[in-house]
Design an enzyme around this catalytic site. Structure first.
Site, PDB file in Angstrom:
ATOM      1  N   CYS A 531       1.038  -1.346   0.073  1.00  0.00           N
ATOM      2  CA  CYS A 531      -0.070  -0.027   0.137  1.00  0.00           C
ATOM      3  C   CYS A 531       0.785   1.131   0.032  1.00  0.00           C
ATOM      4  CB  CYS A 531      -0.780   0.096   0.980  1.00  0.00           C
ATOM      5  SG  CYS A 531      -2.078  -1.238   1.121  1.00  0.00           S
ATOM      6  N   HIS A 709      10.090  -8.661  -5.836  1.00  0.00           N
ATOM      7  CA  HIS A 709       8.681  -8.802  -5.385  1.00  0.00           C
ATOM      8  C   HIS A 709       8.370 -10.067  -4.855  1.00  0.00           C
ATOM      9  CE1 HIS A 709       8.786  -4.792  -7.334  1.00  0.00           C
ATOM     10  NE2 HIS A 709       7.856  -4.435  -6.664  1.00  0.00           N
ATOM     11  N   CYS A 741      14.323  -3.950  -8.411  1.00  0.00           N
ATOM     12  CA  CYS A 741      13.979  -2.740  -7.943  1.00  0.00           C
ATOM     13  C   CYS A 741      14.443  -2.576  -6.461  1.00  0.00           C
ATOM     14  CB  CYS A 741      12.258  -2.966  -7.947  1.00  0.00           C
ATOM     15  SG  CYS A 741      11.257  -1.459  -7.437  1.00  0.00           S
TER      16      CYS A 741
END
Length: 773
Positions: A531, A709, A741
């Site tokens: 989030c 991820h 990332c």
């Protein structure tokens, strides 16, 4: 006139789903506890919408991770590598689901996650469906039926929401050659029809099929797929009422296809495609039909209050032609992209009453939809709710908080020279090779390291006043030095300071720029349990003082190796914020770019030789229609260049992009003229590099060699294989080695193991190339 909603935020008002998902993954709660939290969120969402006066409330808009992944399970589009997890036991469905989302690495079981990319032009990420030639589909998950029944038990007849069959195919990727994904429509439809028939048998009246693919550039075969699909659905399920939703833009040349579909209602997005209404009202066949028109007049993707006057005028324009009985009122798209509830913003020191009065979050947008539905056809000019709304709209227009003449004047003085580095890349590369003295295949990370609970607690205690600034900064310095020593020992070539002082890559900068304001609970889902709490850009933007120089200079002073300065780029700050809507987005972006430019120059003055300006959102800002690309890419690229061009040739500028398709804008990426670009490529097995090879990309590039991820740790051989693929299309001297990332969301054990393997892969590759060169 019906009021309805297309979808509601699914993480919970206090991110209950995020916490439950992560506890489940950590093994601290079981399936039953996770599903209990999920049910509580769904029930609360339904009650909130019912209390707001929404007449058609959606179900199946909830997801434990991603609604596109839910659809893949519904239709049994499960890639072959996951078939070993299929044992026919229903209690294994959740394990399969999360393995597809995150990958799995347990004992001898090692399966990679599905590819992830941006949902249209939003910052939401979806799991990309994978299709093979002659793909077979069969019902696997009955989630949509279970959630419909769950609502019925609470006395709510919901409108089940499904991702439409054609858009589902358009969002996927062909994993074989020799076929086109939309050719699979006839194989896919029996599953959809089966689900729709069962919904009808259980009492469903309306069903919402989301087809945002209708606002894209479509070819003739794709348009035919829409016509064929809905003709078959209508014939097979004649009684259930079908609403097709098209959002994120106007129908344009797909208007005739959309209006001719044999459905009961069509939804259009008035906020992102306002011109679409006039086109539909001029479509004689639609006007003379009995189909309902759903008007998405409340912006589902921003946080500003709806202007009732403009919306009511729009609604009444449609009502004058179609009549109110054929209209439905809704948000423009799912409220998934909005924060949950403005009423949770209690601290006036964080969000002042004046600015708060200009806003509406998801719960408040429900109220706007209901209010507009009730006001239509009345003498609304004297209505109390209308007058209060117009007072808030007017107060924003005249507020002195918004406009700063000095900022506007500086932006007006920008010239073409401000976008240019002193010399072209080949000249800069020679200087940087000499000055930076980096080895072949230099290694680095993208910027952040794991944000442990201890680090988060430090920031929380500082905000609460239970930790002094002096003690906080002492702890941050200790973390930075510890991370530097660890990177040095590991053998990383270009270090990062870890970003331990930063909460979010956009929020951190927004807190230090004027023209931004923040929320306490304005969370929106980015993907899975991730989030973000986007800043709100309400006024003119400038940098009052340096933002990162202090910590970057400290880190560089404590290592003999190069330490990157880490910044977020102007387009990403824009895209990942809720943006003011009273001036062109380009103008706001250039204001941010000037602020970042000041920071880049100050970093160089402080002795930072490598500066990374992240732009992961530059692709998602691309308009959905190609005819509109040129204007956007021009100012987006110019904004990056404006932020980066103030430094000397010896200073190496990096940028980072992730989870986007680059093939169609590779020339614009090259035009950014970053010395080094690091990109996501591991989930796609380096497929993205094909674009860079075909274009003959001139600058240096770091294709990510492992997926951050996913919690799985890739092997050394796996990374070497990816690097060898990269070497086939990238010159050795231009190739960097790095993860996909930043590592903020990962845990330290998996981070350490993965980076250790990455450095081993880089070292082995150097030996191999040196032997053969």
């Amino acid at each position: 006139m019906l009021s309805h909603n297309l979808g509601y935020p699914r993480v919970g008002s206090h991110r209950e789903l995020k916490k439950a998902d992560e506890q489940f993954w950590a093994g601290t709660i079981g399936k039953d506890a996770l599903q209990k939290v999920a049910r509580q969120i769904r029930h609360q969402n339904w009650e909130t919408q019912r209390e707001a006066g929404i007449e058609l409330i959606p179900s199946n808009d909830f997801s434990l991770y991603d609604h596109v992944l839910d659809t893949s399970l519904m239709v049994g589009a499960i890639p072959e590598r996951y078939h070993q997890l299929l044992d026919g036991k229903s209690n294994k469905e959740l394990d399969l689901y999360f393995a597809m989302a995150r990958g799995i690495q347990v004992g001898n079981l090692d399966i990679k996650a599905m590819e992830m990319t941006k949902w249209f032009d939003t910052n939401y990420h979806y799991l990309v469906p994978e299709f093979v030639k002659n793909q077979k589909f069969s019902r696997y998950s009955d989630k949509v039926l279970l959630e419909f029944e769950d609502a019925l038990q609470k006395g709510i007849l919901t409108k089940p929401v499904l991702l439409g069959p054609v858009t589902y195919l358009l969002l996927g990727k062909e994993k074989d050659e020799g076929f086109v994904k939309t050719d699979l429509i006839d194989n896919l439809l029996p599953v959809y029809i089966s689900v729709l028939k069962e919904l009808a048998s259980r009492g469903a009246d309306w069903v919402q099929l989301d087809e945002p693919g209708l606002v894209l550039d479509l070819n003739d075969n794709e348009r035919l797929a829409f016509q064929s699909a809905y003709q078959q659905i209508r014939e097979a399920v004649p009684k259930i009422r079908i609403l097709v939703t098209a959002y994120f833009g106007a129908l344009e040349d797909n208007l005739a296809v959309a209006t001719s579909l044999p459905v009961d209602a069509l939804h259009i997005d008035i906020t992102r495609g306002p011109e679409g209404l006039a086109a539909i009202l001029e479509d004689r066949a639609f006007v003379e039909s009995t189909k309902k028109l759903s008007l998405g007049v409340v912006d589902g993707r921003n946080i500003w209050k709806n202007d009732y006057k403009k919306s009511l005028e729009t609604i009444e324009k449609a009502a004058n032609i179609l009549g109110t009985d054929r209209l439905m009122i809704a948000p423009s798209c799912s409220l998934l992209h909005s924060p949950h509830d403005l009423d949770l913003e209690k601290d006036e020191a964080v969000l002042t009453p004046e600015i708060k009065n200009w806003m509406a979050f998801a719960k408040q947008k429900l109220g706007e939809v209901a209010a507009l539905s009730k006001l239509t056809g009345t003498d609304w000019c004297s209505d109390e709710a209308y007058l209060a709304n117009q007072e808030a709209i007017a107060s924003r227009h005249v507020s002195t908080l918004i406009h700063k003449p000095t900022v506007k004047e500086r932006a007006a003085r920008i010239t073409e020279k401000d976008f240019e580095r002193l010399n072209a890349f080949p000249f800069r590369q020679k200087i940087q090779l000499e000055k930076l003295k980096l080895p072949l295949f230099p290694s680095t990370t993208i910027g952040s390291f794991p944000q442990t609970d201890d680090i988060r607690q430090l920031r929380a205690r500082l905000k609460k006043g239970t930790l002094t600034l002096e003690d906080y900064e002492k702890r941050i310095r200790e973390e930075i030095i510890s991370s530097l020593r660890w990177q040095e020992d590991l053998g990383i070539d270009v270090l990062v300071h870890g970003e331990f002082e930063r909460n979010d890559m956009v929020e951190y900068f927004g807190e230090k720029l004027s023209g931004f304001v923040f929320t306490q609970n304005g969370w929106v889902q980015s993907y899975g349990s991730r989030c973000v709490k986007p800043p709100v850009i309400y006024g003119d933007v400038e940098r009052p003082e340096p933002m990162t120089v202090k910590w970057s200079a400290f880190a560089q002073a404590n290592s003999e190796k190069l330490v990157k300065g880490m910044l977020t780029g102007p387009v990403t700050i824009l895209q990942w914020s809720f943006v003011r809507d009273d001036q062109p987005r380009k103008d706001t972006t250039f204001q941010i770019a000037l602020a970042i430019r000041d920071e880049v120059i100050d970093l160089e003055k402080a002795g930072i030789k490598v500066i990374q300006i992240d732009e992961p959102a530059i692709r998602e800002g691309l308009p959905l229609r190609k005819r509109a690309w040129g204007n956007y890419v021009k100012w987006a690229v110019d904004a990056f260049r404006l932020s980066a061009a103030g430094v000397a040739d010896r200073t190496q500028i990096h940028t980072h992009m992730c989870y986007s398709e680059f093939n169609d804008i590779i020339d614009s990426i090259a035009a950014m003229d970053a010395d080094v670009i690091t990109i996501e490529t591991s989930r796609s097995q380096m497929e993205l590099l094909d674009a860079f090879a075909r274009f003959n990309y001139p600058n240096e590039i770091g294709p990510g060699v492992y997926d951050i991820h996913s919690p799985r740790v890739p092997t050394v051989d796996e990374m070497i294989l990816l690097l060898e693929k990269a070497l086939k299309v990238i010159p050795a001297r231009n190739l960097w080695v790095n993860p996909d990332c930043g590592l903020k969301t990962r845990k330290w054990p998996e981070t350490e193991a993965a980076l250790r393997n990455m450095i081993s892969a880089a070292n082995l590759l150097r030996e191999s190339v040196e032997v053969t060169s």
